[in-house]
Design an enzyme around this catalytic site. Structure first.
Site: not given
Length: 430
Positions: A253, A411
């Site tokens: 993150h 992703h």
């Protein structure tokens, strides 16, 4: 070859576009069901059994194929995105305008949760569809923005969490993850429409999460908060392997936010001084004015990227979570975190080059190459990425997602899309 020559930059752009389209070619047409999409198994390439469709997976697949269209991919990219949009509108969308979290192939609700995280991806799907020129998507984008404002936005201008079907909040919880993806979606909406209100929303969330709240944790990003946005350090402390809300700090993150802040820097560099000098039009709601008016997003992005690699990189991926002192909590390496490192390093290399910092641009390009050569560690025989690799003491086994799943290689596709457009941004006439 000189890294900054036109030939070198064009080669990087072509290579990343090819990687993006390669991801999509694995998905198409097998991931398309009669209604919506199916996840493919990384070992066999076969669709997962069962007919459940997760909102996040539907939206991510729409976004994937729309980025393929934006990269001038085959015509089926647009067709596949439109296929998913129909299912999003007709199956996931409820009569009140909210979106069911899980439905079956016929559109019958299985889980009626109104998820802030899921609705952030609804906004992203419509934003990418608008950018790709899909008819009617802008109307849905605007409606979703209003829905998020009405149903999820709290008095600090941030998103609250999961609600029941009647919009009753399930727990007094706030999370950075849903807000991070809302920031991502608002940036995509700005890219698609040029409406500065979307950029303001992204800037506001970024300032709150990565500057104001992070100031209390030595610049690192904590995941979990109370309803008043106080850090909840005890949240899920007994569930270190929780898939979506683990305790600890997540290097993946930090890399993902580094990418988003690099994009903020990119777009604010193009905003004329008379249009607000980068200041947010948001009402603040407890977020300090300095976090949006004076933050150098490139510097903060670089700090978060360095935090990710300093605390989390282990030569074959990022550890899942670590403590405040950098010691690992869960050493599983998730594929999505590696992908976010790829996207972040590409975006930061472009921003460093734009600022004339050749040494930093080279440093980020070197990281980009290091990340790219490790993608084969996560890619299965079928070409689809595994969810994660277990640590060496567990033989480094690769683990596939559990159905219904939320990761249609969104992703990796996003990382290569960012690599493509960041390289394009380095061209002298960009």
């Amino acid at each position: 070859m000189n890294e900054t020559s036109r030939e070198a930059v064009e080669t990087r752009a072509r290579s990343n576009r090819a990687r993006l389209l390669s991801v999509l070619r694995v998905q198409y047409p097998d991931a398309l069901a009669e209604h919506g999409y199916r996840l493919l198994h990384p070992t066999t390439g076969d669709p997962y059994p069962g007919d459940r469709r997760h909102l996040v997976a539907t939206c991510r697949s729409v976004a994937n194929f729309a980025t393929g269209a934006l990269a001038d991919g085959p015509d089926w990219c647009l067709d596949a995105a439109e296929h998913g949009l129909r299912f999003l509108r007709e199956a996931h969308r409820a009569d009140d305008g909210g979106y069911h979290l899980v439905v079956d192939a016929d559109g019958e609700p299985v889980d009626r949760t109104r998820s802030a995280y899921g609705h952030a991806f609804v906004l992203l799907a419509y934003a990418r569809a608008v950018d790709a020129g899909i008819e009617g998507a802008e109307r849905d984008l605007d409606a979703t923005r209003k829905l998020i404002d009405d149903r999820f936005r709290d008095d600090r201008g941030l998103l609250r969490s999961d609600c029941d079907a009647d919009w009753t909040e399930r727990e007094p919880y706030r999370g950075q993850n849903a807000n991070m993806h809302a920031c991502e979606a608002f940036l995509a909406a700005y890219e698609a429409t040029g409406d500065s209100a979307y950029l303001d929303r992204a800037r506001h969330i970024a300032g709150a999460i990565t500057v104001d709240l992070a100031a209390k944790t030595n610049g690192l990003l904590w995941e979990h908060y109370t309803a008043d946005w106080d850090h909840d350090f005890a949240y899920n402390e007994d569930e270190p392997r929780h898939q979506f809300r683990p305790p600890g700090y997540q290097p993946g993150h930090h890399a993902e936010w580094a990418k988003l802040l690099a994009l903020l820097d990119r777009y604010e560099a193009g905003v004329d001084e008379e249009d607000g000098n980068g200041e947010s039009e948001e009402d603040g709601g407890g977020v300090s004015e300095s976090s949006t008016a004076t933050t150098d997003w490139y510097v903060r992005a670089s700090e978060l990227f360095d935090a990710a690699v300093d605390h989390g990189w282990s030569e074959n991926g990022f550890v899942y979570t670590h403590a405040a002192d950098g010691s690992p909590i869960v050493e599983d390496r998730y594929g999505w975190a590696l992908a976010e490192g790829i996207g972040a390093s590409a975006a930061l290399a472009e921003r460093a080059a734009a600022r004339g910092d050749a040494d930093e641009a080279d440093r980020f390009r070197n990281w980009h190459r290091r990340f790219l050569v490790r993608t084969d560690l996560f890619r299965g025989p079928a070409g689809v990425w595994y969810e994660k690799r277990l640590p060496a003491d567990a033989d480094g086994d690769r683990v596939a997602p559990e159905p219904p799943g939320v990761e249609p290689d969104y992703h990796p596709a996003g990382a290569f899309f960012e690599g493509w457009r960041s390289a394009q941004g380095e061209l002298p006439d960009a």
